[in-house]
Design an enzyme around this catalytic site. Structure first.
Site, PDB file in Angstrom:
ATOM      1  N   CYS A 276       2.255  -7.666 -23.007  1.00 24.83           N
ATOM      2  CA  CYS A 276       1.661  -7.123 -21.652  1.00 24.83           C
ATOM      3  C   CYS A 276       2.283  -7.306 -20.609  1.00 24.83           C
ATOM      4  CB  CYS A 276       0.212  -7.682 -21.783  1.00 24.83           C
ATOM      5  SG  CYS A 276      -0.046  -9.589 -21.652  1.00 24.83           S
TER       6      CYS A 276
ATOM      7  N   ASP B 281       5.707 -14.092 -16.918  1.00 17.13           N
ATOM      8  CA  ASP B 281       6.037 -15.720 -16.962  1.00 17.13           C
ATOM      9  C   ASP B 281       6.850 -16.545 -17.850  1.00 17.13           C
ATOM     10  OD1 ASP B 281       4.173 -16.609 -15.126  1.00 17.13           O
ATOM     11  OD2 ASP B 281       2.516 -16.103 -16.279  1.00 17.13           O
TER      12      ASP B 281
ATOM     13  N   GLU C 128       3.444 -16.774 -23.339  1.00 19.28           N
ATOM     14  CA  GLU C 128       4.330 -16.727 -21.818  1.00 19.28           C
ATOM     15  C   GLU C 128       4.819 -18.216 -21.466  1.00 19.28           C
ATOM     16  OE1 GLU C 128       1.537 -15.598 -18.940  1.00 19.28           O
ATOM     17  OE2 GLU C 128       0.117 -16.601 -19.934  1.00 19.28           O
TER      18      GLU C 128
ATOM     19  N   HIS D 119       0.892  -1.103   0.014  1.00 22.81           N
ATOM     20  CA  HIS D 119       0.181  -0.099  -0.023  1.00 22.81           C
ATOM     21  C   HIS D 119       0.753   1.201  -0.096  1.00 22.81           C
ATOM     22  CE1 HIS D 119      -3.856  -2.163   1.277  1.00 22.81           C
ATOM     23  NE2 HIS D 119      -3.971  -1.545   0.072  1.00 22.81           N
TER      24      HIS D 119
HETATM   25  C1  PEP Z   1       2.664 -12.162 -17.956  1.00 25.26           C
HETATM   26  O1  PEP Z   1       2.915 -13.233 -17.553  1.00 25.26           O
HETATM   27  O2  PEP Z   1       3.598 -11.448 -18.309  1.00 25.26           O
HETATM   28  C2  PEP Z   1       1.203 -11.341 -17.666  1.00 25.26           C
HETATM   29  C3  PEP Z   1       1.013 -10.432 -18.203  1.00 25.26           C
HETATM   30  O3  PEP Z   1       0.371 -12.251 -16.870  1.00 25.26           O
HETATM   31  P1  PEP Z   1       0.452 -12.355 -15.356  1.00 25.26           P
HETATM   32  O4  PEP Z   1       1.321 -11.365 -14.872  1.00 25.26           O
HETATM   33  O5  PEP Z   1      -1.115 -12.125 -15.044  1.00 25.26           O
HETATM   34  O6  PEP Z   1       0.878 -13.885 -15.080  1.00 25.26           O
HETATM   35 MG    MG Z   2       1.129 -14.545 -16.724  1.00 23.83          MG
END
Ligand code: PEP
Ligand code: MG
Length: 573
Positions: free
Chosen positions: A502, A455, A431, A188
């Protein structure tokens, strides 16, 4: 110099104000039977006092931080209204003949332990909420001060940890920055600091033991380091860096509505935001997000005791799609398992949960859950520009099986006369290394890829992303990771498809030039990182970016790559 975790960017120089935690001595002696009523009464008064204090803090936070951030105190108030929690404390006083403060302390500890033992970071943070409320009740029982922090001059706060209510009570004009012993990027303190745009370094282990009131502190929230009473040369250097940084943020604000295109205007990419709930749309738009590149839908499934209905999901997706229209929203199907568990969903105990029954694997094993979600997304797709993305795909068979369920959902909706976007794009997260290596095969099955580096890095380098002991090995610029990324982008382009990213790496400015030069089409990140990434993209020609990418791909060591990018960027600026 002390190294911690860079929790909120920016540079500040100022006097330290060390917050000493007030000693709380719990009365552990047994109480007499005839004193039970007295202790129950004290408990009830302390709860009422806590409620009044929290209501006041919540109002203050609403004014200063906005309704979103003030909600933390709504959650605290809910703990205070929770009859199960309160009954448990009262029963302890009555049945175990212990004091009101002791009973509260034990019940709170029990809940905190339960939440802390969950592997999910989000649930761990909820433990902090309960602890915060518990401490407030106990202080009220013991008649200790619960007042916030009042300072006569501007200070850098140095504390063991800061609770949300500590942060909200502070006089913001007087707080320059935070440095704490505890905390992680999702704590937080970090979240609050980022929304207040105050630099913060957390996880410094023993900064409270090393700093004294009045010491001069330099805090570098960009690098995650602090200096205590530094020599004149460091102070001078940081005064200059602080000015540069202030100027830099000012420039960034002006970029909001400009496209993410290279300086020679030969290449334009899309900069999008990662979101977890419809509430995050506001921050995405404020930072100039051109879309949502990852909507993590698992939050819809958490903090409850049953699966969300199709209707509930439809409403959440529709809200995001409508608020972001005409921008594109990539909705990721449920990614549960691994570090994210649902208490109401029986899941096997696993030795290696990150390699186990998670994400698309679990959804294909429980197709009704996936179909309900896909129906919700399809229905919402009629209201704007939605895309579907499957997580944790390891091979093409999984895509085919998921698409078969998607087709069933489409047929059902058609039969029911419910409209949806017939041309909605379907993509996958890349991933897992097997997916990255066989991107050419997978490209035939999908409309787009989004590289999930969080990941992908952990699986490629065999480094658990949650394990702080090996975090030094978690390296986005490792040649293996860069080569896999390049392979995915090239395979998608060859097949006439596009690739986004992402994972956190998309917002990592040391990787921006490389990813741009490799041909990445979309970058999706925490909304507040968008302006910095956009600035880098706009400062390079596409040719320069391609050269940087090529160099990076020919190099052996991540550190050398990082230095090379820095040098090349310095030449351009
Ligand atoms: C990732 O693995 O890069 C991803 C965006 O998914 P998460 O962080 O939700 O596993
Ligand atoms: Mg992921």
């Amino acid at each position: 110099m002390l190294k911690g975790i860079a929790a909120s960017p920016g540079i500040e120089i100022g006097k330290a104000h060390v917050i000493e935690s007030e000693q709380v001595n719990i009365n552990t002696a047994a109480i007499a039977k005839e004193d039970i009523d007295k202790h129950v009464k004290t408990l009830k008064e302390a709860i009422n006092a806590s409620k009044l204090q929290l209501k006041r803090i919540k109002e203050k936070a609403e004014k200063e931080l906005g309704a979103d951030k003030a909600e933390i105190f709504g959650a605290h108030l809910m703990v205070l209204e929770d009859p199960v929690f309160l009954d448990e404390i009262e029963s302890k006083i009555k049945n175990e003949l212990i004091s009101a403060d002791n009973a509260t302390s034990q019940v709170v500890k029990n809940y905190v332990d339960i939440f802390n033992n969950m592997e999910d970071e989000y649930m761990k943070e909820r433990a902090a909420d309960i602890k915060d409320v518990g401490e407030r009740i106990i202080k009220n029982i013991l008649g200790l001060s619960t007042d916030g922090f009042i300072f006569s001059e501007k200070v850098i706060i140095v504390a063991r940890d800061l609770t949300p209510s500590d942060t909200a009570q502070m006089d913001k004009d007087k707080v320059l920055a935070f440095a704490t012993d505890m905390g992680g990027r999702t704590s937080h303190t970090a979240i609050m600091a980022r929304s207040l745009e105050i630099p913060a370094v957390v996880g410094l282990v023993d900064v409270t033991g090393k700093v004294q009131d009045g010491d001069i502190i330099v805090i570098d929230g960009n690098k995650g380091v602090i200096y205590i009473n530094p020599e004149q040369s460091i102070l001078k250097e940081y005064e200059r860096l602080k000015q540069d940084y202030t100027e830099y943020r000012k420039q960034l604000r002006g970029l909001k509505d400009l496209p993410a295109e290279t300086s020679d205007k030969t290449r334009q990419v899309e900069l999008s935001a990662n979101i977890g709930t419809p509430k995050d749309v506001k921050g995405a738009l404020e930072n100039g997000a051109e879309g949502v590149g990852l909507y993590r839908t698992e939050f819809l499934y958490m903090d409850r005791d049953a699966l969300p209905s199709e209707e509930e999901q439809f409403n959440a997706y529709k809200e995001v799609i409508e608020k972001m229209a005409p921008r594109s929203i990539i909705i990721r199907t449920l990614d549960i398992g691994g570090d994210k568990k649902l208490p109401y969903l029986a899941m096997p105990d696993e030795l290696n949960p990150f390699l186990g029954y998670r994400a698309i694997r679990m959804c294909l094993g429980k197709p009704q859950i996936l179909k309900t979600q896909l129906r919700g997304i399809l229905r919402a797709s009629a209201y704007g520009n939605a895309k579907i993305m499957y997580p944790m795909v390891s091979g093409s068979e999984e895509v085919r099986r998921a698409n078969a369920i998607l087709n069933e959902a489409k047929q059902e909706l058609k039969a029911e006369g419910i409209s949806f976007d017939e041309n909605l794009e379907v993509g996958i997260m890349v991933e897992i290394p097997s997916a990255a290596v066989t991107a050419d095969i997978l490209a035939k099955e999908v409309d787009f890829f989004s590289i999930g580096t969080n990941d992908l890095i952990q699986y490629t380098l065999a480094v658990d992303r949650m394990n702080e002991h090996i975090s030094y090995l978690y390296e986005p610029l490792h040649p293996a990771v860069l080569r896999l990324i390049k392979n995915v982008i090239d395979a998608s382009h060859k097949a006439g498809k596009w690739t986004g990213m992402c994972g956190e790496m998309a917002g990592d400015t040391s990787a921006t030039a490389i990813l741009l030069g490799m041909g990445l089409d979309e970058f999706s990140m925490s909304a507040s990182s968008i302006p910095q990434v956009k600035k880098i993209i706009r400062s390079l020609t596409y040719k320069e970016a391609r050269q940087i990418a090529q160099k990076a791909l020919s190099m052996d060591k991540p550190e050398d790559i990082r230095n090379m990018v820095e040098q090349e960027m310095a030449k351009i600026r």
